[in-house]
Every structure is written in structure tokens, then in C-alpha cells.
Design a protein around this motif. Structure first.
Motif, mmCIF file in Angstrom:
data_model
loop_
_atom_site.group_PDB
_atom_site.id
_atom_site.type_symbol
_atom_site.label_atom_id
_atom_site.label_comp_id
_atom_site.label_asym_id
_atom_site.label_seq_id
_atom_site.Cartn_x
_atom_site.Cartn_y
_atom_site.Cartn_z
ATOM 1 N N SER A 19 0.864 -1.186 0.000
ATOM 2 C CA SER A 19 0.000 0.000 0.000
ATOM 3 C C SER A 19 0.897 1.231 0.000
ATOM 4 O O SER A 19 2.047 1.167 0.463
ATOM 5 N N PRO A 20 0.434 2.374 -0.512
ATOM 6 C CA PRO A 20 1.295 3.569 -0.613
ATOM 7 C C PRO A 20 1.548 4.209 0.738
ATOM 8 O O PRO A 20 0.731 4.105 1.656
ATOM 9 N N ASN A 21 2.694 4.874 0.856
ATOM 10 C CA ASN A 21 3.012 5.675 2.038
ATOM 11 C C ASN A 21 2.108 6.914 2.059
ATOM 12 O O ASN A 21 1.905 7.566 1.042
ATOM 13 N N VAL A 22 1.555 7.233 3.229
ATOM 14 C CA VAL A 22 0.626 8.381 3.332
ATOM 15 C C VAL A 22 1.307 9.662 2.865
ATOM 16 O O VAL A 22 0.696 10.511 2.208
ATOM 17 N N ASP A 23 2.606 9.821 3.195
ATOM 18 C CA ASP A 23 3.313 11.067 2.836
ATOM 19 C C ASP A 23 3.534 11.193 1.338
ATOM 20 O O ASP A 23 3.875 12.274 0.860
ATOM 21 N N SER A 24 3.386 10.095 0.574
ATOM 22 C CA SER A 24 3.626 10.166 -0.871
ATOM 23 C C SER A 24 2.399 10.608 -1.648
ATOM 24 O O SER A 24 2.480 10.880 -2.833
ATOM 25 N N LEU A 25 1.202 10.653 -0.997
ATOM 26 C CA LEU A 25 -0.028 11.041 -1.680
ATOM 27 C C LEU A 25 -0.399 12.482 -1.348
ATOM 28 O O LEU A 25 -0.088 12.990 -0.275
ATOM 29 N N GLY A 28 -6.641 14.474 -3.302
ATOM 30 C CA GLY A 28 -7.199 14.290 -4.641
ATOM 31 C C GLY A 28 -6.414 13.308 -5.498
ATOM 32 O O GLY A 28 -6.814 13.026 -6.618
ATOM 33 N N GLU A 29 -5.281 12.795 -5.011
ATOM 34 C CA GLU A 29 -4.460 11.855 -5.794
ATOM 35 C C GLU A 29 -4.898 10.422 -5.502
ATOM 36 O O GLU A 29 -5.236 10.085 -4.352
ATOM 37 N N ILE A 30 -4.871 9.562 -6.516
ATOM 38 C CA ILE A 30 -5.331 8.171 -6.397
ATOM 39 C C ILE A 30 -4.161 7.243 -6.698
ATOM 40 O O ILE A 30 -3.335 7.521 -7.581
ATOM 41 N N ALA A 31 -4.049 6.127 -5.950
ATOM 42 C CA ALA A 31 -3.089 5.065 -6.234
ATOM 43 C C ALA A 31 -3.845 3.740 -6.211
ATOM 44 O O ALA A 31 -4.939 3.629 -5.639
ATOM 45 N N PHE A 40 -6.498 3.412 -3.428
ATOM 46 C CA PHE A 40 -6.118 4.128 -2.220
ATOM 47 C C PHE A 40 -6.250 5.634 -2.456
ATOM 48 O O PHE A 40 -5.938 6.126 -3.536
ATOM 49 N N PHE A 41 -6.694 6.392 -1.413
ATOM 50 C CA PHE A 41 -6.725 7.850 -1.462
ATOM 51 C C PHE A 41 -6.796 8.386 -0.028
ATOM 52 O O PHE A 41 -7.001 7.618 0.925
ATOM 53 N N LEU A 42 -6.585 9.691 0.140
ATOM 54 C CA LEU A 42 -6.611 10.333 1.452
ATOM 55 C C LEU A 42 -7.978 10.962 1.698
ATOM 56 O O LEU A 42 -8.534 11.619 0.810
ATOM 57 N N ASN A 43 -8.518 10.784 2.941
ATOM 58 C CA ASN A 43 -9.764 11.469 3.288
ATOM 59 C C ASN A 43 -9.464 12.874 3.784
ATOM 60 O O ASN A 43 -8.317 13.321 3.769
ATOM 61 N N GLU A 44 -10.521 13.600 4.245
ATOM 62 C CA GLU A 44 -10.338 14.987 4.647
ATOM 63 C C GLU A 44 -9.425 15.149 5.855
ATOM 64 O O GLU A 44 -8.905 16.245 6.132
ATOM 65 N N ASP A 47 -6.103 10.673 6.394
ATOM 66 C CA ASP A 47 -5.923 9.236 6.631
ATOM 67 C C ASP A 47 -6.046 8.477 5.321
ATOM 68 O O ASP A 47 -6.798 8.866 4.416
ATOM 69 N N LEU A 48 -5.318 7.361 5.214
ATOM 70 C CA LEU A 48 -5.349 6.542 4.004
ATOM 71 C C LEU A 48 -6.622 5.697 3.986
ATOM 72 O O LEU A 48 -6.920 4.973 4.945
#
Length: 404
Positions: A19-25, A28-31, A40-44, A47-48
Motif C-alpha cells: 500500500s502507498p506511504n501516506v506522505d507520498s499522496l 485528490g491523488e489516487i493510487a 487508495f486515497f486520502l480522506n479529509e 488518513d489513508l
């Protein structure tokens, strides 16, 4: 130029369980993980968030088959001819376009200021250089001189005409403007007018024809044409225009560690230590110096101000080194200001020398020497490199030199 379609590649993995590192996203970016069929994406809250991709095995097979046949773009390069190429993970390259446009017909002027010190950079306050102008090649016109209004008379441009300055870009450290020279050169004096040549002699008059008998009137012969006058003497050539001399500003950042003479001391600013930082390859006239340093640590209530000597000659041969001027950095280290979180810069103190006019010969070296390092005068450790100042010094030298 042909248009090349843009290929968008998301951050991805083909290894199950990754899974991607939180700091790399970014917001609005998707992995996605193709092996696990997860997105995978970040919420408001930053959090991953992980969701399963609801696709059939047939679609997954098509995706995996396609990904096996393509090479991922790992780099973008631009050569000297402006060709843009993409470098793939299989080391192959492909030219996708060219960044060079048609030749320009002039220079776009982004702004006009009176003095060189008024030229903005990205961190200028209160009026920084606009974001859209923070690129190499942005041009400003400086009307009066390279310094500032507070400089002494005589610091104006030697040509008497405005100069064109070009921004060297936000990635240049420190951010600087290049003086490209006067917009119009100095016009030399007009040569004197040559002497007027003498007037040629008048031709002789023709003889009068004989009087004919009464009746038709006789016709006289025309006189011969006189000779052409001699050519006048050519006027003298006017004197050549004088060699143009203009002011320059030499600026650099110098680590405090350049003054270090003891291997077990980190970043000291030691008294009587000298750091060489500029060689002179043409005769010039030194005008003044300015030095910026960061806030220094509080040692005692009677702590003094750092003082520097700008010298010319061999720094290791003090009898031959001549002091051009001295600079005292006038700060108040007993009450240092808080760190500037808005611009991410610490407190900076600046010192400027008085204006001078000292000739410096080609081949000499200009050096900076520590006279006082900001320690109390009664503190004997103040001469042995105690860390009262650390980091770097920003030095600016003002001098006049002939164009080259």
C-alpha cells in the motif's frame, strides 16, 4: 509542432499486500494495487482510505495483460535543440515534442524600478516577485543605479542611461538579477567638419562673331567650358568615444565554516581568521561592502557586534594586505527575534560600509577578515572560535569596472 497525446499514469504497485506511504499522496491523488485490485486515497483528515475495485476477472485480466505490454515512463528529458523525450522503464526513449517556439522579436519588460536594490525576488516584503514572473529570463528596467536611494551620489549608472536586468530564476541560490548592460550606449562626440574646397576659375569668354550684312543676324560661337575646380581637403576624423565604465554588484553566500582553522570546532566565527572569496582579473574601483549574518547566540549582556575587514592582497601575508573598508553588523543579539515562520527565514542582521573609492589592480584577491565575532570584549574565549555566529554570511561587493 505535432501534438503528442498525454498519457496519465497513476501511482501503482503489482506486488500483493503493498500500500502507498501516506506522505507520498496529495489531496485528490489516487493510487492502486493491481495485484490486490485495491484503490487508495486520502480522506479529509489525511488518513489513508482503501477500497476494493469491483471489477470482473475478465477486466482484471485485460488490465494486467495491457500493463505487461507497456513500459512505465521514468523520466522526461530536454536536449539542447529543445526536443522533449520520454524515457521508459525498459530504457527506450521516444521524442514527444519540442519546447522551442519561433524566434522572438524583442524583450518583454515585466517592470520598471529606480534602483537595483528595488528588484523583487520571491521572498521580498511587502511586494514579492509575482508567481508568474518567477522564471528565468524575466526582465526589468533599472532607471538610475544598481544600489539604492540611500547610496551616496556617484552610484548611478556610468552610462547615464537605464540598464536591462534579467532574473536568474527561483532555483538560483541566492536569487539574483543579471545586469545585461545599458539599453542605449554612450554616443561619441561628432567629428569636426572638413574645410570647403576652393572655387574653380571661371572659363574664358568666347569671341564675338563678326557683324553680318544687313539682313540675317550672324550667330556667335559659344565659349569653351572652364576647367573643374580642385577637390576640397577631407575633414579630420572625430575622436573615439571613451571606454564605458559601469558599476557591478558581486554577491555570494559564504559558510561560517570557511573561517574555521581548528578541526574540532563546528562553524566558528574566529577573530583574526580570513576566508578568500574573490579574485580580481581586471582593474576596478572598490566602492563599498554589505554583509548579512543570521542572529547570533547570546553569551553575555555586554556582547558586541561582529565586525569584518575587507582587504585586498594575500590574506596570509598581512603586511601586504591593504584594508579597503570595514563592516560592522549592527544587531541586538541580547534580545533576538523569534523565527519568522511566514517566510521560513531566521532573523538576519545587516551591516554596510561607508562609500569609498579605492583602486584594485588586476591579479589581486579581495578577502574578508573577522575583527570582532560578537563575543563580549572581556571573554577570552571570544578569540578561539566559540559558536556565537553559525550558518552562513551573505556578502555583497560594489565596484566599478570597464565593460568587457
Amino acid at each position: 509542432m505535432a501534438t503528442t497525446p498525454t498519457r496519465i499514469i497513476l501511482k501503482h504497485s503489482f506486488s500483493s499486500g503493498e500500500s502507498p506511504n501516506v506522505d507520498s499522496l496529495r489531496d485528490g491523488e489516487i493510487a492502486f494495487n493491481a495485484a490486490d485490485q485495491k484503490i487508495f486515497f486520502l480522506n479529509e483528515n489525511g488518513d489513508l482510505v482503501t477500497n476494493n475495485l469491483n471489477i470482473t476477472s475478465e477486466v482484471a485480466g485485460e488490465v494486467n495483460e495491457y500493463l505487461d505490454t507497456i513500459a512505465i515512463i521514468t523520466d522526461i528529458t530536454v536536449d539542447s535543440d529543445g526536443n522533449v523525450s520520454k524515457v521508459k522503464s525498459d530504457s527506450s526513449t521516444e521524442v514527444i515534442g519540442n519546447v522551442k517556439g519561433d524566434p522572438g522579436v524583442g524583450v518583454a519588460i515585466a517592470g520598471v524600478v529606480d534602483y537595483g536594490d528595488d528588484l523583487p525576488v520571491s521572498y521580498s516584503s511587502p511586494n514579492p516577485l509575482a508567481d508568474e514572473l518567477q522564471k528565468e529570463g524575466t526582465c526589468f528596467i533599472v532607471k538610475i543605479g544598481p544600489g539604492s536611494l540611500s547610496d551616496s551620489p556617484g552610484d548611478e549608472f556610468a552610462s547615464g542611461t537605464p540598464h536591462l536586468f534579467a532574473y536568474k530564476g527561483p532555483d538560483n541560490s541566492p536569487e539574483e538579477w543579471d545586469d545585461l548592460g545599458a539599453i542605449a550606449g554612450v554616443v561619441g562626440p561628432q567629428g569636426s567638419t572638413g574645410l570647403t574646397g576652393p572655387t574653380g576659375p571661371a572659363g574664358s569668354q568666347g569671341a564675338t562673331g563678326p557683324t553680318g550684312p544687313t539682313g540675317p543676324t550672324g550667330v556667335g560661337l559659344a565659349g569653351p567650358i572652364g576647367p573643374t575646380g580642385a577637390q576640397g581637403v577631407q575633414g579630420a576624423t572625430g575622436a573615439a568615444g571613451a571606454i564605458s565604465v559601469r558599476p557591478y554588484v558581486y554577491s555570494l553566500d559564504m559558510p561560517v565554516s570557511d573561517f574555521k582553522s581548528s578541526a574540532n570546532v563546528v562553524d566558528p566565527l574566529e577573530v583574526n581568521e580570513t576566508a578568500f572569496f574573490m579574485g580580481v582579473n581586471t582593474t576596478m574601483t572598490f566602492r563599498k561592502a554589505e554583509i548579512d549574518i543570521p542572529a547570533w547566540a547570546v553569551v553575555a549582556s555586554d556582547q558586541g557586534d561582529p565586525e569584518f575587514a575587507i582587504t585586498v592582497g594575500d590574506p596570509d601575508d598581512s603586511p601586504t594586505a591593504v584594508t579597503l573598508t570595514t563592516v560592522t553588523v549592527d544587531g541586538n543579539p541580547t534580545t533576538p527575534l523569534a523565527h519568522d515562520t511566514g517566510s521560513h527565514r531566521g532573523q538576519i542582521y545587516t551591516g554596510a560600509s561607508s562609500a569609498v573609492s579605492v583602486a584594485v589592480a588586476a591579479g589581486d584577491g579581495i578577502n574578508i577578515k573577522v575583527i570582532q565575532n560578537g563575543h563580549p570584549s572581556n571573554d577570552p574565549s571570544g578569540t578561539s572560535g566559540l559558536d556565537s555566529v553559525s550558518g552562513f554570511l551573505r556578502v555583497r561587493l560594489y565596484f566599478d569596472a570597464a565593460d568587457y
